[in-house]
Design a protein around this motif. Structure first.
Motif, short mmCIF file in Angstrom:
data_model
loop_
_atom_site.label_atom_id
_atom_site.label_comp_id
_atom_site.label_asym_id
_atom_site.label_seq_id
_atom_site.Cartn_x
_atom_site.Cartn_y
_atom_site.Cartn_z
N ALA A 1 0.82 -1.21 0.00
CA ALA A 1 0.00 0.00 0.00
C ALA A 1 0.85 1.26 0.00
CB ALA A 1 -0.93 0.00 1.21
N ASN A 2 2.07 1.18 0.54
CA ASN A 2 2.95 2.35 0.56
C ASN A 2 3.83 2.45 -0.69
OD1 ASN A 2 2.00 3.18 3.08
ND2 ASN A 2 3.50 1.91 4.18
N ASP A 3 3.68 1.47 -1.60
CA ASP A 3 4.41 1.52 -2.87
C ASP A 3 3.45 2.01 -3.95
OD1 ASP A 3 6.81 0.70 -4.59
OD2 ASP A 3 5.18 -0.43 -5.52
N TYR A 4 3.79 3.17 -4.53
CA TYR A 4 2.83 3.82 -5.45
C TYR A 4 2.53 2.94 -6.66
CZ TYR A 4 0.66 7.08 -8.66
OH TYR A 4 -0.22 7.69 -9.54
N LYS A 5 3.53 2.29 -7.24
CA LYS A 5 3.30 1.46 -8.43
C LYS A 5 2.36 0.30 -8.13
CE LYS A 5 7.59 2.53 -10.90
NZ LYS A 5 8.84 1.98 -11.49
N SER A 6 2.54 -0.33 -6.97
CA SER A 6 1.65 -1.44 -6.58
C SER A 6 0.24 -0.94 -6.32
CB SER A 6 2.20 -2.14 -5.33
OG SER A 6 3.47 -2.69 -5.57
N LEU A 7 0.14 0.20 -5.66
CA LEU A 7 -1.18 0.76 -5.37
C LEU A 7 -1.88 1.18 -6.66
CD1 LEU A 7 -3.33 1.78 -3.41
CD2 LEU A 7 -2.02 3.92 -3.20
N LYS A 8 -1.15 1.80 -7.57
CA LYS A 8 -1.74 2.22 -8.84
C LYS A 8 -2.25 1.02 -9.64
CE LYS A 8 -0.60 4.59 -13.16
NZ LYS A 8 0.45 5.33 -13.92
N ALA A 9 -1.45 -0.04 -9.71
CA ALA A 9 -1.85 -1.24 -10.45
C ALA A 9 -3.11 -1.86 -9.85
CB ALA A 9 -0.71 -2.25 -10.47
N ALA A 10 -3.19 -1.88 -8.51
CA ALA A 10 -4.36 -2.46 -7.84
C ALA A 10 -5.61 -1.62 -8.09
CB ALA A 10 -4.09 -2.58 -6.35
N LEU A 11 -5.44 -0.28 -8.08
CA LEU A 11 -6.59 0.60 -8.33
C LEU A 11 -7.10 0.46 -9.77
CD1 LEU A 11 -5.35 3.82 -6.46
CD2 LEU A 11 -7.25 2.32 -5.78
N LEU A 12 -6.20 0.43 -10.72
CA LEU A 12 -6.61 0.28 -12.13
C LEU A 12 -7.30 -1.07 -12.36
CD1 LEU A 12 -3.48 1.76 -13.95
CD2 LEU A 12 -5.73 2.84 -13.66
N LYS A 13 -6.80 -2.10 -11.71
CA LYS A 13 -7.41 -3.42 -11.86
C LYS A 13 -8.80 -3.45 -11.24
CE LYS A 13 -6.31 -8.32 -11.25
NZ LYS A 13 -5.31 -9.29 -10.72
N ARG A 14 -8.94 -2.75 -10.09
CA ARG A 14 -10.25 -2.75 -9.42
C ARG A 14 -11.29 -2.04 -10.28
NH1 ARG A 14 -14.47 -3.25 -8.06
NH2 ARG A 14 -15.41 -3.33 -5.98
#
Length: 315
Positions: free
Chosen positions: A60-73
């Motif tokens: 959650a504190n890694d922007y790339k991981s958070l961005k990928a999860a948001l786009l997938k959702r």
């Protein structure tokens, strides 16, 4: 520092566009990228906030991981951006420049998530794969999307593997393997051994191969198949003929209506049910003598001094 940006509104905002604006704002403010995820978290609402809170703290504190999860959702995956690029239309009041900018963004996101090289060969490979999956059978397209081939060569291998395993063509129509005959062309089989006919048996039932014929006492056939079996002679009309029993006689009814022209040439057998059945005397005819016997072995002999005609035994 809290960014001066409005919170994300699911009803009005597009997540991809919102993240694009956030990144530009963060870059212009000179924020370090390792703090972008923390700065973005207060701006998330609804499904976006659920994604953030459900992720492990490190991700959650890694922007790339958070961005990928948001786009997938929000279904903004490789396939999602491909559909946006192919299906998007100008919005009301949108200028040509704005519409083309959206197309560029969708195409850029599509190629980015597809992880293809930004070269002519890379884009050609991507477009060929897209064209194939959009025109082949739906089941095959789903099979390929689940396995995510990285290039055309891998896609071809997977597609041929699918076609061979499912006996189907590119369009989905069934194909017949050369080593498998259709059910309609297979020989009929039965669970009963009496109907099984092995090769070379001459069409005889399997159960008859070990049975013995009671006529010739040989194995391999039964009496009904024996060549030495004597066929019953065809009925003849002998000198006035032997009459077939009438329907009354066949059913055991009274013989008063029987058509007997020469009753003296018949012997009668009385049945238990009271019916009388005529039996033709074929060996000798008292009216016509041996001439009426039609080649039967009748000879003249003597019983003492008495001359008689006798039927010889042929056995």
């Amino acid at each position: 520092m809290r960014p001066k940006l409005p919170k994300f509104d699911e009803k009005q905002d597009d997540m991809d566009s919102y993240l694009e604006r956030f990144e530009r704002f963060a870059t212009s403010q000179g924020w370090p990228e390792d703090g972008w995820a923390i700065s973005l978290s207060p701006l998330l609402t609804g499904k976006g906030l659920q994604v953030y809170t459900s992720m492990p703290a490190a991700e959650a504190n890694d922007y790339k991981s958070l961005k990928a999860a948001l786009l997938k959702r929000y279904m903004l995956t490789e396939e999602g951006f491909r559909r946006k690029f192919r299906e998007t239309k100008p919005e009301t009041g949108e200028t040509v420049f704005q519409f083309v900018a959206r197309l560029k963004r969708y195409f850029g996101r599509w190629t980015e998530l597809a992880e293809v090289e930004a070269t002519y060969e890379g884009l050609k490979d991507l477009l060929i794969r897209e064209q194939f999956t959009s025109t082949c059978a739906t089941e095959m397209a789903l099979f390929l999307k689940e396995r995510k081939p990285k290039n055309v060569e891998e896609m071809v291998r997977l597609a041929e593997q699918y076609m061979e395993a499912h006996c189907t063509s590119i369009t989905g129509s069934k194909t017949i393997r050369k080593d498998v005959r259709p059910v309609s062309q297979r020989p009929a089989t039965s669970s009963s051994s009496y109907t099984s006919k092995p090769p070379g048996s001459g069409g005889r039932p399997l159960a008859n191969r070990d049975r013995e014929c009671f006529i010739c006492h040989r194995k391999g056939h039964i009496a009904s198949e024996c060549r030495r079996r004597e066929m019953p002679p065809k009925s003849k009309n002998l000198a006035g003929g032997m009459r077939h029993a009438t329907e009354d006689q066949k059913h055991g009814r009274a013989d008063s209506d029987a058509d007997w022209r020469d009753k003296d040439r018949y012997e009668c057998v009385h049945l238990a049910n009271g019916a009388t059945v005529p039996v033709y005397i074929g060996a000798y005819d008292k009216y016509y003598g041996a001439a009426a016997n039609h080649g039967m072995p009748v000879s003249v002999g003597y019983v003492g001094p008495q001359k008689v005609e006798i039927l010889r035994d042929t056995g």
